[in-house]
Write an enzyme that holds these catalytic residues in place. Sequence first.
Site, PDB file in Angstrom:
ATOM      1  N   LYS A 109       0.838  -1.197   0.000  1.00  0.00           N
ATOM      2  CA  LYS A 109       0.000   0.000   0.000  1.00  0.00           C
ATOM      3  C   LYS A 109       0.882   1.259   0.000  1.00  0.00           C
ATOM      4  CE  LYS A 109      -3.805  -2.425   2.344  1.00  0.00           C
ATOM      5  NZ  LYS A 109      -4.794  -2.395   3.452  1.00  0.00           N
ATOM      6  N   TYR A 130     -12.016  -2.615  -3.689  1.00  0.00           N
ATOM      7  CA  TYR A 130     -12.614  -2.737  -2.355  1.00  0.00           C
ATOM      8  C   TYR A 130     -14.148  -2.669  -2.399  1.00  0.00           C
ATOM      9  CZ  TYR A 130      -8.147  -2.545   0.249  1.00  0.00           C
ATOM     10  OH  TYR A 130      -6.906  -2.827   0.787  1.00  0.00           O
ATOM     11  N   GLU A 165      -9.187 -10.114  -8.240  1.00  0.00           N
ATOM     12  CA  GLU A 165      -8.205  -9.034  -8.060  1.00  0.00           C
ATOM     13  C   GLU A 165      -7.098  -9.115  -9.103  1.00  0.00           C
ATOM     14  OE1 GLU A 165      -9.111  -8.790  -3.256  1.00  0.00           O
ATOM     15  OE2 GLU A 165      -7.159  -9.526  -3.920  1.00  0.00           O
ATOM     16  N   HIS A 187      -1.681  -5.432   1.324  1.00  0.00           N
ATOM     17  CA  HIS A 187      -2.934  -6.147   1.059  1.00  0.00           C
ATOM     18  C   HIS A 187      -2.642  -7.567   0.600  1.00  0.00           C
ATOM     19  CE1 HIS A 187      -6.717  -7.322  -0.882  1.00  0.00           C
ATOM     20  NE2 HIS A 187      -5.958  -7.701  -1.890  1.00  0.00           N
ATOM     21  N   ASN A 208      -2.030  -0.077   7.282  1.00  0.00           N
ATOM     22  CA  ASN A 208      -1.509  -1.432   7.556  1.00  0.00           C
ATOM     23  C   ASN A 208      -0.661  -2.030   6.438  1.00  0.00           C
ATOM     24  OD1 ASN A 208      -3.646  -1.977   5.907  1.00  0.00           O
ATOM     25  ND2 ASN A 208      -4.694  -3.387   7.296  1.00  0.00           N
TER      26      ASN A 208
HETATM   27  P1  GTP Z   1      -6.805  -5.964   2.845  1.00  0.00           P
HETATM   28  O1  GTP Z   1      -5.739  -6.986   2.658  1.00  0.00           O
HETATM   29  O2  GTP Z   1      -6.327  -4.553   2.642  1.00  0.00           O
HETATM   30  O3  GTP Z   1      -8.037  -6.294   2.031  1.00  0.00           O
HETATM   31  O4  GTP Z   1      -7.183  -6.055   4.385  1.00  0.00           O
HETATM   32  P2  GTP Z   1      -8.008  -7.198   5.118  1.00  0.00           P
HETATM   33  O5  GTP Z   1      -8.528  -8.194   4.133  1.00  0.00           O
HETATM   34  O6  GTP Z   1      -7.152  -7.685   6.217  1.00  0.00           O
HETATM   35  O7  GTP Z   1      -9.231  -6.365   5.729  1.00  0.00           O
HETATM   36  P3  GTP Z   1     -10.566  -5.874   4.980  1.00  0.00           P
HETATM   37  O8  GTP Z   1     -10.607  -6.381   3.574  1.00  0.00           O
HETATM   38  O9  GTP Z   1     -11.696  -6.175   5.891  1.00  0.00           O
HETATM   39  O10 GTP Z   1     -10.359  -4.305   4.971  1.00  0.00           O
HETATM   40  C1  GTP Z   1      -9.608  -3.675   3.947  1.00  0.00           C
HETATM   41  C2  GTP Z   1      -8.789  -2.548   4.535  1.00  0.00           C
HETATM   42  O11 GTP Z   1      -9.661  -1.549   5.037  1.00  0.00           O
HETATM   43  C3  GTP Z   1      -7.927  -2.948   5.743  1.00  0.00           C
HETATM   44  O12 GTP Z   1      -6.697  -3.517   5.391  1.00  0.00           O
HETATM   45  C4  GTP Z   1      -7.751  -1.604   6.420  1.00  0.00           C
HETATM   46  O13 GTP Z   1      -6.718  -0.842   5.790  1.00  0.00           O
HETATM   47  C5  GTP Z   1      -9.084  -0.934   6.178  1.00  0.00           C
HETATM   48  N1  GTP Z   1      -9.966  -1.138   7.328  1.00  0.00           N
HETATM   49  C6  GTP Z   1     -10.650  -2.260   7.664  1.00  0.00           C
HETATM   50  N2  GTP Z   1     -11.345  -2.085   8.791  1.00  0.00           N
HETATM   51  C7  GTP Z   1     -11.102  -0.811   9.174  1.00  0.00           C
HETATM   52  C8  GTP Z   1     -11.544  -0.012  10.271  1.00  0.00           C
HETATM   53  O14 GTP Z   1     -12.301  -0.441  11.129  1.00  0.00           O
HETATM   54  N3  GTP Z   1     -11.072   1.281  10.307  1.00  0.00           N
HETATM   55  C9  GTP Z   1     -10.224   1.780   9.365  1.00  0.00           C
HETATM   56  N4  GTP Z   1      -9.795   3.045   9.468  1.00  0.00           N
HETATM   57  N5  GTP Z   1      -9.782   1.055   8.338  1.00  0.00           N
HETATM   58  C10 GTP Z   1     -10.219  -0.214   8.245  1.00  0.00           C
HETATM   59 MG    MG Z   2      -9.519  -7.666   2.406  1.00  0.00          MG
END
Ligand code: GTP
Ligand code: MG
Length: 148
Positions: free
Chosen positions: A9, A49, A126, A115, A112
């Site tokens: 990212k 997303y 994707e 991805h 974080n």
């Molecule tokens: P990705 O690998 O980025 O897809 O992350 P993930 O699969 O571990 O989590 P998810 O797909 O549920 O969410 C995608 C991204 O949205 C996360 O990696 C975070 O950067 C962001 N995100 C998810 N939950 C939160 C939240 O509660 N608050 C905030 N600020 N960001 C969030």
């Molecule tokens: Mg995800």
Amino acid sequence: KEQTYIMVKPDGVQRGLVGDIIARFEKRGFKLVALKLVQATTEHLEKHYADLKGKPFFPGLIKYMASGPVVAMVWEGLDAVKTGRVMLGATNPLASAPGTIRGDYALAVGRNICHGSDAVESAQKEIALWFPEGLVQYTNTLEGWVFE
Ligand code: GTP
Ligand code: MG
């Protein structure tokens, strides 16, 4: 062989973590089959997303992901999707174990670093979204030393 979509990212790129993240996947035994540095558009990121549309953090997430270039990659190997997720660590770095990418380098869920696809089906979607031009075909001669 299974493939997963891994993306450094914008914060990971700015913080100079691209090489470290690539090295982890290389050393684990995965084969790199696509790689590029891209400044993604908000439209493209909204597609990536799409499942999170409607979440309160969605606008902030898109802004963050569009704030600089990302490194888009496809890695191939045994259980690539599941193992990739384990290597990333939990979504919220508060819960990511040390030794994982997020557990070693991140503090906040909204920054974080990396991805990884969460299922084989989403990996396929994707990969098609980020690499419509297709992947690179070649033989990795070491593969037989990594899995049967
Ligand atoms: P990705 O690998 O980025 O897809 O992350 P993930 O699969 O571990 O989590 P998810 O797909 O549920 O969410 C995608 C991204 O949205 C996360 O990696 C975070 O950067 C962001 N995100 C998810 N939950 C939160 C939240 O509660 N608050 C905030 N600020 N960001 C969030
Ligand atoms: Mg995800």
